[in-house]
Enzyme design. Structure first.
Site, PDB file in Angstrom:
ATOM      1  N   CYS A 107       0.863  -1.181   0.000  1.00 14.35           N
ATOM      2  CA  CYS A 107       0.000   0.000   0.000  1.00 14.35           C
ATOM      3  C   CYS A 107       0.898   1.229   0.000  1.00 14.35           C
ATOM      4  CB  CYS A 107      -0.895  -0.020   1.231  1.00 14.35           C
ATOM      5  SG  CYS A 107      -1.947   1.445   1.442  1.00 14.35           S
TER       6      CYS A 107
ATOM      7  N   CYS B   6      -1.082   3.473  -6.876  1.00 14.65           N
ATOM      8  CA  CYS B   6      -1.857   2.790  -5.841  1.00 14.65           C
ATOM      9  C   CYS B   6      -2.044   1.364  -6.322  1.00 14.65           C
ATOM     10  CB  CYS B   6      -3.205   3.477  -5.630  1.00 14.65           C
ATOM     11  SG  CYS B   6      -4.361   2.570  -4.555  1.00 14.65           S
TER      12      CYS B   6
END
Length: 261
Positions: free
Chosen positions: A74, A187
């Protein structure tokens, strides 16, 4: 640290499954534990201290499971607390950042025009500001937060092509894509949109994500520690989520399968 110990991989939700697939492809013999924090997603609009607290809960869980390394799959969580996680745990902790370096250096020395898509918090954090400062004097770097792409993945609406296309056009249409050299998928959730993004972008525009580089970095660290699993056979992949519903487990398995080469 034993060579057959598992590797813990976690994300704010389901985006890190794309990283899990990259690790699985490079290191098929390794045992992988994936944890998605979907009950607390998205991280990209939360306060840093909230994100840090959740990451430590997950990290403690992994240590109880005897992992030999952790991957923060992440970009947002990495930008907020990777240093603190490395201080807290006695195993290698691998983070992620938008693959801006790769996007800027792939031009063989020529200045590049790069659009970085990411969550709002990733783009606002000091870690990304420092990364951007390394390249902005020579390259043109544009940024675009895309929070709704995370929501589409987490709500199992990737097959709603009309929604996907409308959302991508809303984020990308303000830019002259013909003038760009690369678009960074900053992302891990955004990797699931690669084909849809490619249909919108001109053929020469490179779509770059950090998943392969993260997998290679993990392999290098494990090799240095003599902790690669020699096998034999293929390792296991276990999926868990803070949302324990059967629907979430089913969605996780489908997303992981969709990333197979």
């Amino acid at each position: 640290m034993t060579s057959d110990a598992p590797i813990g991989i976690f994300d704010s939700g389901l985006g890190g499954l794309s990283v899990t697939a990259a690790i699985r492809n490079l290191l098929p013999q390794e045992n992988l534990l994936y944890f998605g924090d979907s009950a607390y997603a998205p991280y990209g609009i939360k306060k840093p201290d909230q994100i840090t607290q959740r990451c430590q809960v997950i990290g403690d869980r992994f240590m109880d499971q005897g992992v030999k390394a952790m991957v923060i799959a992440c970009n947002t969580a990495t930008s907020v607390c990777v240093d603190e996680m490395r201080r807290r745990y006695p195993v290698p902790v691998i983070g992620m950042e938008p693959a801006l370096k790769l996007a800027c250096t792939r031009g063989g020395g020529r200045p590049q025009r790069v659009l970085v898509t990411a969550t709002p918090l990733t783009l606002k954090e000091a870690k990304f500001s420092r990364l951007m400062a390394r390249f902005s004097d020579r390259h043109t770097i544009l940024t675009q937060p895309c929070p709704d792409l995370v929501t589409i993945v987490e709500s199992d609406r990737l097959n709603d092509q009309a929604l996907v296309d409308a959302t991508l056009h809303r984020y990308l249409d303000p830019y002259d894509l013909q003038t760009l050299d690369a678009l960074v998928l900053g992302c891990t959730h955004f990797v699931f949109f690669r084909q849809s993004i490619a249909r919108i972008c001109p053929p020469g525009l490179a779509l770059i994500d950090g998943n392969p580089g993260t997998a290679r970095h993990l392999k290098d660290l494990l090799a240095q520690a003599d902790a690669l699993n020699p096998g034999p056979g293929t390792g296991r992949v276990e999926i868990a989520n803070s949302d324990p519903s059967p629907a979430m487990l089913d969605l996780s398995k489908r997303l992981l399968a969709s990333c197979r080469p």
